[in-house]
Structure formats: structure tokens, C-alpha cells
Design a protein around this motif. Structure first.
Motif, PDB file in Angstrom:
ATOM      1  N   THR A 112       0.792  -1.196  -0.067  1.00 40.93           N
ATOM      2  CA  THR A 112      -0.101   0.026   0.037  1.00 40.93           C
ATOM      3  C   THR A 112       0.707   1.378  -0.096  1.00 40.93           C
ATOM      4  N   LYS A 113       0.183   2.569   0.015  1.00 37.40           N
ATOM      5  CA  LYS A 113       1.108   3.633  -0.237  1.00 37.40           C
ATOM      6  C   LYS A 113       1.561   3.845   1.151  1.00 37.40           C
ATOM      7  N   HIS A 114       1.192   3.422   1.960  1.00 36.09           N
ATOM      8  CA  HIS A 114       1.354   3.583   3.631  1.00 36.09           C
ATOM      9  C   HIS A 114       2.908   2.447   3.942  1.00 36.09           C
ATOM     10  N   GLY A 115       3.003   1.648   2.919  1.00 37.19           N
ATOM     11  CA  GLY A 115       4.279   0.787   3.319  1.00 37.19           C
ATOM     12  C   GLY A 115       3.976  -0.525   3.708  1.00 37.19           C
ATOM     13  N   LYS A 116       2.472  -0.720   3.896  1.00 40.96           N
ATOM     14  CA  LYS A 116       2.274  -2.239   4.267  1.00 40.96           C
ATOM     15  C   LYS A 116       2.793  -3.410   3.152  1.00 40.96           C
ATOM     16  N   LEU A 117       3.148  -4.331   3.501  1.00 41.15           N
ATOM     17  CA  LEU A 117       3.715  -5.387   2.410  1.00 41.15           C
ATOM     18  C   LEU A 117       2.949  -6.695   2.643  1.00 41.15           C
ATOM     19  N   LEU A 118       2.862  -7.196   1.460  1.00 41.39           N
ATOM     20  CA  LEU A 118       2.344  -8.659   1.400  1.00 41.39           C
ATOM     21  C   LEU A 118       3.110  -9.251   0.481  1.00 41.39           C
ATOM     22  N   GLN A 119       3.690 -10.428   0.385  1.00 44.26           N
ATOM     23  CA  GLN A 119       4.151 -11.287  -0.534  1.00 44.26           C
ATOM     24  C   GLN A 119       3.677 -12.760  -0.471  1.00 44.26           C
ATOM     25  N   THR A 120       3.297 -13.233  -1.946  1.00 42.68           N
ATOM     26  CA  THR A 120       2.703 -14.497  -1.842  1.00 42.68           C
ATOM     27  C   THR A 120       3.327 -15.260  -3.117  1.00 42.68           C
ATOM     28  N   LYS A 121       2.897 -16.486  -3.217  1.00 38.13           N
ATOM     29  CA  LYS A 121       3.310 -17.421  -4.445  1.00 38.13           C
ATOM     30  C   LYS A 121       2.186 -17.103  -5.396  1.00 38.13           C
ATOM     31  N   LEU A 122       2.643 -17.227  -6.574  1.00 41.18           N
ATOM     32  CA  LEU A 122       1.417 -16.880  -7.876  1.00 41.18           C
ATOM     33  C   LEU A 122       1.234 -18.492  -8.066  1.00 41.18           C
ATOM     34  N   PRO A 123       0.055 -18.603  -8.065  1.00 45.95           N
ATOM     35  CA  PRO A 123      -0.508 -20.107  -8.484  1.00 45.95           C
ATOM     36  C   PRO A 123      -0.056 -20.564  -9.525  1.00 45.95           C
ATOM     37  N   LEU A 124      -0.136 -20.028 -10.596  1.00 47.40           N
ATOM     38  CA  LEU A 124       0.289 -20.460 -12.055  1.00 47.40           C
ATOM     39  C   LEU A 124       1.641 -19.853 -12.514  1.00 47.40           C
ATOM     40  N   LYS A 270       7.822   3.909   0.044  1.00 51.07           N
ATOM     41  CA  LYS A 270       9.215   3.702   0.526  1.00 51.07           C
ATOM     42  C   LYS A 270       9.771   2.629  -0.217  1.00 51.07           C
ATOM     43  N   PHE A 271       9.359   1.557  -0.975  1.00 53.06           N
ATOM     44  CA  PHE A 271       9.911   0.771  -1.854  1.00 53.06           C
ATOM     45  C   PHE A 271      10.096   1.416  -3.224  1.00 53.06           C
ATOM     46  N   LEU A 272       9.215   2.229  -3.873  1.00 48.49           N
ATOM     47  CA  LEU A 272       9.270   2.762  -4.847  1.00 48.49           C
ATOM     48  C   LEU A 272      10.407   3.741  -4.939  1.00 48.49           C
ATOM     49  N   ASN A 273      10.579   4.552  -3.706  1.00 52.34           N
ATOM     50  CA  ASN A 273      11.554   5.423  -3.368  1.00 52.34           C
ATOM     51  C   ASN A 273      12.875   4.752  -3.538  1.00 52.34           C
ATOM     52  N   HIS A 274      13.088   3.603  -2.813  1.00 51.93           N
ATOM     53  CA  HIS A 274      14.348   2.902  -2.891  1.00 51.93           C
ATOM     54  C   HIS A 274      14.602   2.508  -4.302  1.00 51.93           C
ATOM     55  N   PHE A 275      13.773   2.249  -5.079  1.00 56.02           N
ATOM     56  CA  PHE A 275      13.950   1.676  -6.567  1.00 56.02           C
ATOM     57  C   PHE A 275      14.484   2.924  -7.333  1.00 56.02           C
ATOM     58  N   LEU A 276      13.824   4.059  -7.037  1.00 57.75           N
ATOM     59  CA  LEU A 276      14.145   5.350  -8.143  1.00 57.75           C
ATOM     60  C   LEU A 276      15.359   5.703  -7.663  1.00 57.75           C
ATOM     61  N   ARG A 277      15.746   5.784  -6.278  1.00 56.17           N
ATOM     62  CA  ARG A 277      17.058   6.140  -5.786  1.00 56.17           C
ATOM     63  C   ARG A 277      18.174   5.386  -6.220  1.00 56.17           C
ATOM     64  N   HIS A 278      18.265   4.027  -6.498  1.00 57.14           N
ATOM     65  CA  HIS A 278      18.995   3.306  -6.504  1.00 57.14           C
ATOM     66  C   HIS A 278      19.219   2.911  -8.033  1.00 57.14           C
ATOM     67  N   ALA A 279      18.275   2.600  -8.820  1.00 51.53           N
ATOM     68  CA  ALA A 279      18.271   2.068 -10.246  1.00 51.53           C
ATOM     69  C   ALA A 279      18.646   3.225 -11.226  1.00 51.53           C
ATOM     70  N   LYS A 280      19.239   2.569 -12.294  1.00 53.99           N
ATOM     71  CA  LYS A 280      19.771   3.596 -13.324  1.00 53.99           C
ATOM     72  C   LYS A 280      19.005   3.521 -14.547  1.00 53.99           C
ATOM     73  N   PRO A 281      18.376   4.381 -15.100  1.00 50.69           N
ATOM     74  CA  PRO A 281      17.607   4.700 -16.172  1.00 50.69           C
ATOM     75  C   PRO A 281      18.450   4.186 -17.440  1.00 50.69           C
ATOM     76  N   LEU A 282      17.763   3.225 -18.090  1.00 47.21           N
ATOM     77  CA  LEU A 282      18.373   2.613 -19.390  1.00 47.21           C
ATOM     78  C   LEU A 282      17.636   3.425 -20.672  1.00 47.21           C
ATOM     79  N   PHE A 283      16.540   4.134 -20.652  1.00 46.37           N
ATOM     80  CA  PHE A 283      15.833   4.933 -21.649  1.00 46.37           C
ATOM     81  C   PHE A 283      16.454   6.328 -21.575  1.00 46.37           C
ATOM     82  N   ASP A 284      16.643   7.165 -22.705  1.00 42.64           N
ATOM     83  CA  ASP A 284      16.893   8.309 -22.679  1.00 42.64           C
ATOM     84  C   ASP A 284      15.661   8.996 -21.926  1.00 42.64           C
TER      85      ASP A 284
END
Length: 410
Positions: A112-124, A270-284
Motif C-alpha cells: 500500500t502507499k503507507h508501506g504495508k507489504l504482502l508477498q505470496t506465491k503465484l498459483p500459475l 518507500k519501496f518505489l523510493n528505494h528503487f528510484l534512488r538506486h536504479a539506473k535509467p536505461l531509456f533516454d
């Protein structure tokens, strides 16, 4: 055209008058096209995305003369989540489609936007692959089966005397017994065909880019919510991470810049914040598409069979739009094959069968997608949902199954 508009009653609304004028002018265009040499096909497919290319491969394999008309040469990128459910794998193999080594995905992460996180296996489960690579692989397979491909823009489609006349902006004309519309989320053709959804508000914007981010797990697809939207992360066949998000225009217009929107709005998760801060853009520059509509659409319009996003768009958070496009191509191709081969299986029967089968196959997915989007875009509702799912893991698996199909029967 002005003269034609004057022939219809002034008491009619402008849109009705224009529709009649366009119809009359299209009849003249259709008639005049036969004064020229027009190339004939069994089926013409308008649009060369996943649905268009898959239907071309399927029907070419049955021996029909096919023309596929696509605006842009391959390969090219598209705004897309680039996660594909494994339900389509048996069907693609039956069509002789060979894909490169792809990122196998078996785990879903949701926040969620407040940072609650859930992880699960995809059935297929599924796989990650860029549209740049996927569409190009399908294109090469279509060419190997003898499909004719023209890189043009269709400006006019006319149905008359049980066949179609199709005119392009290059002033070329083609004719076919059957036409498939697979030209994507929206097009100028939708206005020319006077489709209902095109006149309704479409307040969504899609943004996509690839990033270098080695720490992202190859087997994961992540869906993260932020104020006014949500975004998906998954690895593609190249090892790049595809980040594609959908947001409302109301939310985006507060900054009117993708860079500022990412830093000011998206990064509040916070998860997207971490991604955007550390990921390197590959598109111009990131890619974007505006006026994305989730309104109901007609699966048949002016006798054209609509496939993929042209027939109906599932919310990206369900992660199943690519599989639906491929599956819809199968549904249409099978009925077109019946139309050509079975005595008594007329156009009306073909159209009715396709429309019914499309609705029975995809309606529940679309309804679930709309409901999930409404919940996840509400901070309070999404927190309640996440709390409920945490206590009952079976609920999230049930929701996933409602937005994904079983492996396509051959």
C-alpha cells in the motif's frame, strides 16, 4: 464532405450528422476503390501488437491469405507491464513461437502507499519479457508463415456487400472478407467507427521505462501503490527491470513532469523510493501514453472483430493484459476459421459466437480488476484489504485466480 453534411437534417445533433456524412463519403470511397486495382485478402488485421500478431500467426497456419497493417516497424517498445501469465505458454508453443530465455516469475509482492507489504506465491506463475523482444519474435514467426505486413496507418474502414475496404494514409487500398481490429487502447479509428467509449472521459496516464537494478529478484513481480496510482516492477529477458505505472491525470497535473512526479509523488511509497534512488535509467526518456480508458468496449463494431486492448482493457495491477490479448486472438481466429470452412456458419453466427465467448472468458477478470483498483486507490480500503489478506492468505490466491485464466486449451 460539407455538402454531404448539408444533406442531413439540421435538427440532428452534430455528431449524428457527421456520422451520416462520414458513412456516405465512405460508401463513395468504397465504390471508387473498385475502379482501381485493389489487393484482395481473406483477412486483414489492423494493428500489430500481441493480439494482431497472434491472430495473424494462427490464421496463416490455417492457410489463409493475411495482411497485417501496423503503424511502426519492428522492433519497438510499448508502454506495458511486460509480465505474462503462463496460461498462454501451451498456445504459443502450438503456434511454433520460439521465445528467448525469459525471466521466470513465481512470486507476487504487493504494498500500500503507507508501506504495508504482502508477498505470496503465484498459483500459475508467469514470465517477464519486453514488448520490444516479444512483438519482434511474433513478427518473425508471422513472416515465416507468409503473412504480408504493411507499415502504414489505417484511416478508413468500410463494410459493404459482405466485405471490407480499408484505406491507409499512404493512399493505398486493400480488400478482405474479414477484418480484425487489434490497434490498441485508442486510435483515430475509434472516432471514425463512432465507438461509444471514445467520447467518455479517460483520466488515466501510463508511464514506462527500463532500469538497471541488479538487486531486484528475477522471480518477482511487485505492485506498489502511491497517491493516485500504482506501479509494477518485473525483470525482462535482458535483465533490465521494467517499471510501468498508471496514474490519474488529476494526480499528475499537480506537477506536469514525469521526473518531478516520480520524485514528489511516486517516491512517497518507500519501496518505489528505494528503487528510484538506486536504479539506473536505461531509456533516454520514459515513455508515456495519455487518455487510457477502462470503459466497456464493443467486441464487434461495424462487423469488425475487436481483439486485445481494442476489445477491452484490464487494469494493469491484475498483471494479465498481455495474456488476455493473446487469448482473445485465439478466440477470434477459431471463429474466423469456422466462418470460412463450415457451411451455414455465416457472419452473424461468427460475430455472435465471438462476442459471447469473449464475455464469458474475460468479463469476470475485468470486473475483478475494476473492484481491486477502486480498493487499492483508497488508502483506508487498501489497508483494510491488506490486513484481511494477512490473516487469510487464501484470499489473495483467490483474487489472483479471478484475474488469471487456466492454461489455454488447445
Amino acid at each position: 464532405r460539407d455538402d454531404l453534411e448539408g444533406l442531413v437534417g439540421s435538427e440532428m445533433c452534430i455528431r449524428d450528422r457527421l456520422s451520416i456524412a462520414r458513412l456516405i463519403s465512405r460508401v463513395f470511397l468504397y465504390k471508387n476503390s473498385y475502379l482501381q486495382k485493389v489487393e484482395q485478402f481473406d483477412v486483414i488485421i489492423i494493428g500489430g501488437g500481441l493480439a494482431g500478431l497472434t491472430s495473424a500467426i494462427h490464421l496463416a497456419g490455417e492457410g489463409y491469405k493475411l495482411l497485417l497493417i501496423e503503424r511502426y516497424p519492428y522492433p519497438h517498445h510499448k508502454v506495458c507491464g511486460e509480465y505474462v501469465s503462463n496460461e498462454v505458454v501451451p498456445y504459443l508453443k502450438s503456434l511454433g513461437v520460439t521465445l528467448p530465455k525469459v525471466a521466470a516469475i513465481d512470486t507476487l509482492q504487493l504494498s500500500t502507499k503507507h508501506g504495508k507489504l504482502l508477498q505470496t506465491k503465484l498459483p500459475l506463475g508467469g514470465f517477464g519479457i519486453s514488448r520490444y523482444t516479444f512483438d519482434n519474435a511474433l513478427y518473425k514467426r508471422a513472416l515465416s508463415l507468409g503473412v504480408s505486413v504493411k507499415f502504414e496507418t489505417v484511416k478508413n474502414v468500410t463494410y459493404l456487400n459482405d466485405s471490407f475496404a480499408i484505406d491507409t494514409e499512404n493512399e493505398n487500398s486493400y480488400s478482405a472478407k474479414v477484418a480484425i481490429g487489434a490497434y490498441g487502447k485508442r486510435s483515430g479509428l475509434d472516432k471514425q467507427l463512432n465507438r461509444n467509449f471514445i467520447y467518455k472521459n479517460a483520466p488515466w496516464i501510463g508511464v514506462k521505462a527500463h532500469y538497471a537494478f541488479p538487486e531486484f529478484p528475477e522471480n518477482l513481480v511487485a505492485l506498489h501503490n502511491f497517491e493516485g496510482g500504482y506501479g509494477g516492477l518485473s525483470k525482462t529477458e535482458s535483465g533490465a527491470v521494467n517499471f510501468c505505472y498508471l496514474t490519474s491525470y488529476k494526480s499528475f497535473q499537480t506537477v506536469k513532469s514525469i521526473e518531478k512526479f516520480n520524485s514528489n509523488i511516486v517516491a512517497r511509497n518507500k519501496f518505489l523510493n528505494h528503487f528510484l534512488r538506486h536504479a539506473k535509467p536505461l531509456f533516454d526518456q520514459p515513455m508515456s501514453i495519455a487518455q487510457v480508458s477502462f470503459e466497456s468496449k464493443q467486441t464487434i463494431k461495424d462487423h469488425i472483430l475487436m481483439c486485445g486492448d481494442t476489445a477491452g482493457l484490464i487494469h494493469p495491477l491484475c498483471g494479465n493484459g498481455m495474456a488476455m490479448a493473446i487469448h482473445s486472438a485465439k478466440l477470434a481466429s477459431e471463429r474466423i476459421d469456422n466462418f470460412f470452412k463450415e457451411s451455414g456458419y455465416n457472419r452473424s453466427k461468427m460475430e455472435s459466437d465471438y462476442s459471447k465467448k469473449w464475455k464469458s472468458t474475460f468479463r469476470r477478470r475485468l470486473q475483478t480488476g475494476r473492484a481491486l483498483q477502486a480498493i487499492l486507490l483508497s488508502a483506508r480500503a487498501s489497508d483494510i484489504l491488506m490486513g484481511t489478506i494477512t490473516k487469510s492468505p487464501g484470499l489473495i490466491r483467490s483474487l489472483i485466480k479471478r484475474t488469471h485464466g487456466k492454461p489455454i486449451a488447445l
